[in-house]
Design an enzyme around this catalytic site. Sequence first.
Site, PDB file in Angstrom:
ATOM      1  N   CYS A   9       0.855  -1.184   0.000  1.00 30.99           N
ATOM      2  CA  CYS A   9       0.000   0.000   0.000  1.00 30.99           C
ATOM      3  C   CYS A   9       0.894   1.237   0.000  1.00 30.99           C
ATOM      4  CB  CYS A   9      -0.936  -0.002   1.212  1.00 30.99           C
ATOM      5  SG  CYS A   9      -0.110   0.171   2.805  1.00 30.99           S
ATOM      6  N   HIS A 562     -30.362 -22.958  12.656  1.00 27.87           N
ATOM      7  CA  HIS A 562     -31.588 -23.054  13.423  1.00 27.87           C
ATOM      8  C   HIS A 562     -32.783 -22.653  12.576  1.00 27.87           C
ATOM      9  CE1 HIS A 562     -29.688 -19.109  14.126  1.00 27.87           C
ATOM     10  NE2 HIS A 562     -30.918 -18.611  14.054  1.00 27.87           N
TER      11      HIS A 562
END
Length: 646
Positions: A9, A562
């Site tokens: 970077c 679930h």
Amino acid sequence: MKLLAITSCPNGIAHTYMAAENLEKAAKELGIQLKVETQGSIGVENEFSMKDIEEADGIIIAADKTVNKDRFHGKKVLAAGVQDGIRKPEQLIKKVMSGDVPVHHAASGEEKKANDRKENPIYRHLMNGVSYMIPFIVIGGLLIAVALTMGGVKTPGGLSIPDDSFWKSIEAIGGASFTFMVPILAGFIAYSIADRPGLAPGVVGGYIAANGSFYGSEAGAGFIGGIIAGFLAGYVALYIKKIKVPKAIQPIMPIIIIPVLSSLIVGLAFVFLIGAPVAGIFTVLTDWLAGMQGTSSILLALILGAMISFDMGGPVNKVAFLFGSAMIAEGNYEIMGPIAVAICIPPIGMGLATFMGKKKFQSAERETGKASFTMGLFGITEGAIPFAAQDPLRVIPSIMVGSMTGSVIAMLGHVGDRVAHGGPIVAVLGAVDHVVMFFIAVIAGSIVTAVVVNLLKKEVHEEVAGSVVTEEEVKSKSEKAPEEMPQSKAELSEINQLTDITNLNLINVDLDGSTRDDVIDEMIYLLKQSGSITSSGSFKEAIISREEESTTGIGMNIAIPHGKSDAVKQPSVVFGIKKDGVDWNSLDGSDAKLIFMIAVPKESEGNEHLKILQLLSRQLMDEEYREKLLNVQSREEALGLLEEIK
């Protein structure tokens, strides 16, 4: 398959290493051998050998600055931004694995042009120059600051170092470092565009741009002139490179013809055409900034603070940072002062928010908050990225308001910063003017960020299943009329521990499925066999529907699928172990090995669901307990451990 990756970077600090870490983690999960070379602020680390390159099946370059690809001739090279390495590591690796990546040819101008388009060339070339320029500003700023602090004498005109003092030499060295700022900026912009032949013309053009004596101006063209010189030198050198010449002349093109012609063209252009007008503009800009007072200075501080915090190290941040850095070289330190404050507020503020509002953050976020706070002390804005990535609509406005607040206080308090960096670390090193106001600005801005984000966020009561249950949701469920939930209260009171709703027939310690859906089918089969559900198909629809909302892989090798369905006769939990793991798109990227499937009757509307999640969440946070579960050898042993969940 063996892959290589390079991360880099502009500043070579946080983003470089965050991208490397995420790529390595994604490769490990995909079963791919990956070696990452980082090209950060301290240079190249973990450098590839010739053998590494020869054996590689592909190369990923996640960088926002120029990376020399010559050594990868004939290899498949995928070029992307460093942000893609942080946020999309798995996608980059899968793309290289697919083979849909171009082969790099060092001499192919067309391919380089195509890759440049993909990598946003203007920004990449500019950031390449900035990344090499920053160390020179840091050296100059720190040395001058130390010299003034240690050897300065108070005079009517401010601190001054006597000519016969040792510290005068230190100040001179710092000043010398500053003189390289614009030439280096221009040189490496040109290098990014035209490779080595562009470096010398860029440096020469940058030197002329910074010295107004070449074009009859008392002041130079500053960093604006340096940027123009860099791009001009780069594209001129690139154009000359493309000219076809006899083979006898080709060897001297990169070392004589291209540098000399490019330097001559750029130099004459600045002497006769560009230099004086740009110098005039830069002088006006510098004088305007230096004379900013009252509302105009507040407006500038607001803009700079917002830009710094908006993308936390991204392009917008870098534009503001470059502006402040350039002003340092011109002797205007009160532009970098507010920027230095704004740089550290997002990570410090988010860390402070997790300390102040513990109920507003999950446990993993609170741990991240500690790291974020520490990164802020060292001026690493990227420490706030994990929070912004997870909740951008609340976090980004909060850190922007905090940074803008701190910037305004710093501007009004005439805070100056002689170093192109931010955070308390620069104050400790003596590079900040009006230190007390600097810390007041940082503290105020951080508190504003923490308070605003905690006001915007809702309390978190659950840290499981990839979902957040807020205080309002819990309250609305608890206030439902008895007739709306005819069986809930009776059933809820019976669930005192997990083994109230599971048994040996609902446990499988050696799941066979190789995919998420295979495992789901196996666990639903156990529910059907035990008589807990009336229809496997209907219940699976509920499970998959929940997965499509957001993954139930909560991390730490745990998944808790679930579902609420009319097919469920009574609340039940199936427990399964997949020792080698299965991809569940988990929040932390880990494979699911401990899997709890919760089945709840539709009419219950979630009370049993919440109770079961509460039971699981408390115990599963214990790493030692998870390890014991993972190592069980029988259903009986597993059931014995599950009895502890209460």
